[in-house]
Design a protein around this motif. Structure first.
Motif, mmCIF file in Angstrom:
data_model
loop_
_atom_site.group_PDB
_atom_site.id
_atom_site.type_symbol
_atom_site.label_atom_id
_atom_site.label_comp_id
_atom_site.label_asym_id
_atom_site.label_seq_id
_atom_site.Cartn_x
_atom_site.Cartn_y
_atom_site.Cartn_z
ATOM 1 N N ASN A 63 62.027 48.370 71.882
ATOM 2 C CA ASN A 63 63.210 48.438 71.033
ATOM 3 C C ASN A 63 64.345 47.535 71.503
ATOM 4 N N LEU A 64 64.152 46.840 72.599
ATOM 5 C CA LEU A 64 65.188 45.960 73.138
ATOM 6 C C LEU A 64 65.095 44.575 72.506
ATOM 7 N N SER A 65 66.182 43.851 72.542
ATOM 8 C CA SER A 65 66.181 42.471 72.051
ATOM 9 C C SER A 65 65.295 41.624 72.956
ATOM 10 N N PRO A 66 64.787 40.489 72.454
ATOM 11 C CA PRO A 66 63.973 39.614 73.306
ATOM 12 C C PRO A 66 64.701 39.188 74.585
ATOM 13 N N ALA A 67 65.998 38.953 74.501
ATOM 14 C CA ALA A 67 66.752 38.541 75.693
ATOM 15 C C ALA A 67 66.772 39.650 76.738
ATOM 16 N N VAL A 68 66.986 40.884 76.319
ATOM 17 C CA VAL A 68 67.006 42.000 77.267
ATOM 18 C C VAL A 68 65.591 42.307 77.768
ATOM 19 N N GLN A 69 64.589 42.163 76.897
ATOM 20 C CA GLN A 69 63.203 42.327 77.355
ATOM 21 C C GLN A 69 62.886 41.319 78.451
ATOM 22 N N TRP A 70 63.351 40.078 78.297
ATOM 23 C CA TRP A 70 63.124 39.052 79.313
ATOM 24 C C TRP A 70 63.761 39.465 80.638
ATOM 25 N N GLN A 71 64.990 39.964 80.574
ATOM 26 C CA GLN A 71 65.680 40.394 81.789
ATOM 27 C C GLN A 71 64.928 41.545 82.455
ATOM 28 N N PHE A 73 61.721 42.261 82.065
ATOM 29 C CA PHE A 73 60.456 41.731 82.572
ATOM 30 C C PHE A 73 60.667 41.100 83.948
ATOM 31 N N ALA A 74 61.685 40.261 84.079
ATOM 32 C CA ALA A 74 61.958 39.596 85.358
ATOM 33 C C ALA A 74 62.269 40.624 86.444
ATOM 34 N N HIS A 75 63.009 41.655 86.093
ATOM 35 C CA HIS A 75 63.348 42.709 87.056
ATOM 36 C C HIS A 75 62.088 43.440 87.527
ATOM 37 N N GLU A 76 61.241 43.830 86.578
ATOM 38 C CA GLU A 76 60.017 44.548 86.942
ATOM 39 C C GLU A 76 59.036 43.647 87.687
ATOM 40 N N LEU A 77 58.958 42.382 87.289
ATOM 41 C CA LEU A 77 58.100 41.429 87.990
ATOM 42 C C LEU A 77 58.528 41.286 89.445
ATOM 43 N N CYS A 78 59.816 41.288 89.669
ATOM 44 C CA CYS A 78 60.333 41.197 91.037
ATOM 45 C C CYS A 78 59.860 42.393 91.863
ATOM 46 N N HIS A 79 59.835 43.590 91.259
ATOM 47 C CA HIS A 79 59.322 44.752 91.982
ATOM 48 C C HIS A 79 57.879 44.524 92.408
ATOM 49 N N LEU A 80 57.068 43.974 91.504
ATOM 50 C CA LEU A 80 55.654 43.761 91.819
ATOM 51 C C LEU A 80 55.445 42.677 92.873
ATOM 52 N N LEU A 81 56.236 41.638 92.816
ATOM 53 C CA LEU A 81 56.004 40.488 93.689
ATOM 54 C C LEU A 81 56.756 40.553 95.019
ATOM 55 N N ARG A 82 57.867 41.252 95.059
ATOM 56 C CA ARG A 82 58.721 41.178 96.239
ATOM 57 C C ARG A 82 58.870 42.477 97.025
ATOM 58 N N TYR A 83 58.508 43.603 96.418
ATOM 59 C CA TYR A 83 58.723 44.881 97.086
ATOM 60 C C TYR A 83 57.402 45.598 97.284
ATOM 61 N N ALA A 84 57.380 46.490 98.239
ATOM 62 C CA ALA A 84 56.186 47.291 98.495
ATOM 63 C C ALA A 84 56.581 48.760 98.487
ATOM 64 N N GLY A 85 55.657 49.591 98.113
ATOM 65 C CA GLY A 85 55.897 51.027 98.153
ATOM 66 C C GLY A 85 56.427 51.578 96.852
#
Length: 93
Positions: A63-71, A73-85
């Motif tokens: 339900n979010l705008s494409p711009a907010v979905q992009w933000q 996505f980048a936030h969640e991707l950072c969790h997967l790539l940069r954080y553990a646990g």
């Protein structure tokens, strides 16, 4: 004055280069996640990521705008790539 990139900017630039992202039109959740082997799904709920054994998933609020979905996505991707646990089991501090 010379601009010096941050470590995070270097990380992102290297990531994009390594997976063949060279043009702004390639900056979208579907293309990036496909190149990284991450499943993206659009849900009627809070955006989040889940990592289970060898599989990674990002769920984005449809339900979010494409711009907010992009933000998000980048936030969640950072969790997967940069954080553990599990972020939910960390102390509040």
């Amino acid at each position: 004055m010379v601009y010096t990139k941050t470590h995070l900017e270097d990380f992102i630039e290297n990531l994009y280069t390594n997976i063949g992202i060279h043009h702004p039109r390639q900056l979208n959740p579907e293309e990036i996640s496909a190149k990284l082997g991450i499943v993206v799904d659009y849900v009627d709920g809070t955006s989040k990521c889940i990592e289970h054994e060898r599989f990674s998933f990002i769920m984005l609020n449809q339900n979010l705008s494409p711009a907010v979905q992009w933000q998000e996505f980048a936030h969640e991707l950072c969790h997967l790539l940069r954080y553990a646990g599990n972020q939910f089991t960390l102390p509040s501090s």
